[in-house]
Design a protein around this motif. Sequence first.
Motif, short mmCIF file in Angstrom:
data_model
loop_
_atom_site.label_atom_id
_atom_site.label_comp_id
_atom_site.label_asym_id
_atom_site.label_seq_id
_atom_site.Cartn_x
_atom_site.Cartn_y
_atom_site.Cartn_z
N ALA A 139 50.93 19.72 32.21
CA ALA A 139 50.98 18.53 33.05
C ALA A 139 52.35 18.39 33.69
O ALA A 139 52.48 17.85 34.79
CB ALA A 139 50.64 17.29 32.23
N SER A 140 53.39 18.90 33.04
CA SER A 140 54.74 18.84 33.62
C SER A 140 54.78 19.59 34.94
O SER A 140 55.22 19.06 35.97
CB SER A 140 55.76 19.47 32.66
OG SER A 140 55.75 18.85 31.40
N VAL A 141 54.32 20.82 34.92
CA VAL A 141 54.35 21.66 36.13
C VAL A 141 53.34 21.16 37.16
O VAL A 141 53.62 21.16 38.36
CB VAL A 141 54.07 23.13 35.76
CG1 VAL A 141 53.88 23.97 37.01
CG2 VAL A 141 55.21 23.68 34.92
N CYS A 142 52.19 20.70 36.69
CA CYS A 142 51.19 20.19 37.63
C CYS A 142 51.65 18.89 38.28
O CYS A 142 51.35 18.63 39.45
CB CYS A 142 49.86 20.02 36.92
SG CYS A 142 49.07 21.60 36.51
N SER A 143 52.40 18.07 37.56
CA SER A 143 52.96 16.86 38.16
C SER A 143 53.98 17.24 39.23
O SER A 143 54.01 16.65 40.32
CB SER A 143 53.63 15.99 37.10
OG SER A 143 52.67 15.46 36.20
N ASP A 278 40.44 6.58 43.59
CA ASP A 278 40.97 6.29 44.92
C ASP A 278 42.41 6.74 45.11
O ASP A 278 43.01 6.50 46.16
CB ASP A 278 40.86 4.79 45.21
CG ASP A 278 39.41 4.32 45.31
OD1 ASP A 278 38.58 5.09 45.81
OD2 ASP A 278 39.12 3.20 44.86
N ALA A 279 42.98 7.39 44.09
CA ALA A 279 44.34 7.90 44.20
C ALA A 279 44.36 9.13 45.11
O ALA A 279 43.32 9.61 45.58
CB ALA A 279 44.90 8.23 42.82
N ASP A 280 45.56 9.68 45.33
CA ASP A 280 45.72 10.88 46.16
C ASP A 280 45.85 12.15 45.35
O ASP A 280 45.49 13.23 45.81
CB ASP A 280 46.97 10.72 47.04
CG ASP A 280 46.83 9.57 48.02
OD1 ASP A 280 46.09 9.72 49.01
OD2 ASP A 280 47.44 8.51 47.79
N SER A 281 46.37 12.03 44.12
CA SER A 281 46.52 13.21 43.28
C SER A 281 46.48 12.80 41.82
O SER A 281 46.74 11.64 41.47
CB SER A 281 47.81 13.96 43.60
OG SER A 281 48.95 13.14 43.41
N TRP A 282 46.16 13.79 40.97
CA TRP A 282 46.00 13.53 39.54
C TRP A 282 46.46 14.77 38.77
O TRP A 282 46.36 15.89 39.27
CB TRP A 282 44.54 13.29 39.17
CG TRP A 282 43.83 12.24 39.96
CD1 TRP A 282 43.57 10.95 39.59
CD2 TRP A 282 43.25 12.38 41.27
NE1 TRP A 282 42.87 10.30 40.57
CE2 TRP A 282 42.66 11.14 41.62
CE3 TRP A 282 43.16 13.44 42.20
CZ2 TRP A 282 42.02 10.94 42.83
CZ3 TRP A 282 42.52 13.24 43.41
CH2 TRP A 282 41.96 12.00 43.73
N THR A 283 46.94 14.58 37.57
CA THR A 283 47.16 15.69 36.66
C THR A 283 46.39 15.43 35.38
O THR A 283 46.27 14.28 34.94
CB THR A 283 48.65 15.89 36.32
OG1 THR A 283 49.23 14.65 35.91
CG2 THR A 283 49.41 16.44 37.51
N ASP A 295 48.93 26.18 27.48
CA ASP A 295 49.21 26.82 28.76
C ASP A 295 48.06 26.61 29.72
O ASP A 295 47.64 27.51 30.43
CB ASP A 295 49.48 28.31 28.55
CG ASP A 295 50.17 28.97 29.74
OD1 ASP A 295 50.89 28.27 30.46
OD2 ASP A 295 49.99 30.18 29.93
N CYS A 296 47.53 25.37 29.74
CA CYS A 296 46.35 25.10 30.56
C CYS A 296 46.33 23.64 31.00
O CYS A 296 46.21 22.74 30.18
CB CYS A 296 45.09 25.42 29.74
SG CYS A 296 43.58 25.19 30.67
N ALA A 297 46.48 23.42 32.30
CA ALA A 297 46.43 22.08 32.86
C ALA A 297 45.96 22.19 34.31
O ALA A 297 45.83 23.28 34.85
CB ALA A 297 47.80 21.41 32.78
N MET A 298 45.74 21.04 34.94
CA MET A 298 45.21 21.03 36.29
C MET A 298 45.97 20.07 37.19
O MET A 298 46.24 18.92 36.80
CB MET A 298 43.73 20.64 36.29
CG MET A 298 42.82 21.72 35.75
SD MET A 298 41.60 21.09 34.57
CE MET A 298 42.51 21.21 33.03
N ALA A 299 46.32 20.54 38.38
CA ALA A 299 46.85 19.71 39.45
C ALA A 299 45.71 19.49 40.43
O ALA A 299 45.12 20.45 40.94
CB ALA A 299 48.02 20.41 40.15
N ILE A 300 45.38 18.23 40.68
CA ILE A 300 44.24 17.90 41.54
C ILE A 300 44.76 17.08 42.72
O ILE A 300 45.47 16.09 42.52
CB ILE A 300 43.19 17.10 40.76
CG1 ILE A 300 42.77 17.86 39.48
CG2 ILE A 300 41.97 16.81 41.63
CD1 ILE A 300 41.89 17.06 38.54
#
Length: 457
Positions: A139-143, A278-283, A295-300
């Motif tokens: 989540a750190s890197v995806c944020s 309704d946000a613009d991005s999520w982690t 070692d697994c997260a998502m940047a949306i």
Amino acid sequence: MKNNEAELVLDADARAQIYIAGIDSRRVFPAQSALDALSAFDESLPEHGTSESTTIALLDEVGSPATVATNGPRYFGFVVGAALPVAAAAERLMLAWDNGAGTSMTAPASAAIEEVAGKWILDILDLPRESAVGFGTSASVCSLTCLTAARRALLIRAGWNPDENGVFGAPEIRVVISEKSHITILKALRVLGFGASRLLVAPVDEFGRIDPARMPLLDERTILCLQAGEVNTGEFDPFSEIIPKARAAGAWVHIDGAFGLWARVSEKLRHYTAGCEDADSWTVDGHKWLNTPYDCAMAICRDATSLAETLNSDAVYASGSINAQKNLTLDFSRRARGVPVWAALRTLGRKGVAEMVEQHCSQASRLAETLRAEGFEVINRVVLNQVLVRGETDAETQAVQAWAHNSGEVWFGMSSWGGKAAFRLSLSSWRTSDDDVARLASVLIAARHSFRLRELG
């Protein structure tokens, strides 16, 4: 070396199976003797190579006893799930492929699977289906990924092209964060050059949620960072009150939902996340409540094109489509982190994920009731899977944690709330049974009793 490959892999796998088979009886935090033995790794670099088998043996015989049993049922420290067997097995197979999963050109199977995994993530979390999903390390890197896209998008709207001009001399971008923002958000902002003194801090209520009535001013050059699952209390910012105002002002809304976004899979818990779509991005993390390996997260990102343009790494020798993972993440060379996500979702299904999330929340509620009845102070409302606890004094609170830690039975960490010491109990492992939770309660009660006897002299 080639002739020994199969034998070596079988040896490592056999050792791994023995480790997993004993996970229930393993000390949750290693004994001091095991930690002392780690000095065996402190060797001089060999002039000539050593045998492969002795390398694996050393790794297991000295390394394994000194591991923390986060993959077991009684680790209640950070919000970390144990690796689901199917997710771990899928990752082992993926490692055997050893494909650099940046594009379909280098990893056709991985690219196809990650594309499906991305669609499933948007489906199960009920987020805008047009969004891009980048599979990152954490989540750190995806944020960092999402916030970089946010800054770029706002600058472009302001008539400044950061791709050409950089950010020096650019219009100022304001950032509003929660008083209780997670450290990884602060870290990502620091890396992006947003110093702490420049951040606008939104006050929170007694539960750790942003108070909409005391929000700093938002405008079209503002990034607003909200939370789904405050790290201590598990609470959610009031999205349905805040996000419409942010969107009306033209601000970019990012939601740190490392574990809390998974509440959306449950009909019982979904109301906490109302309006977050309704946000613009999520982690969101996989290695937390989805119980994939680390070692697994998502940047949306709702604006798929914006994310792809921000992170584009096409080269004349390695171009990719707009949805190639190398254009949606910070990595050019990468492992296919979406494969274990796909394996977990395919195996559990929507109902299986919901049942796991609901089970942990129910366990957290029952644990809180038990501890309250025994005289502990449960600080939070326990809306999710977090139980924030303290004794009568800071000394008692710290002593309970230390006693429990030394017992080897369980592990959890210290925190603080309102300037007072507390410990945080997180329930998120698929291995954790009701019996394991009862065992945790027994350890805490015994630890408190031991402290009070010692105080009485």
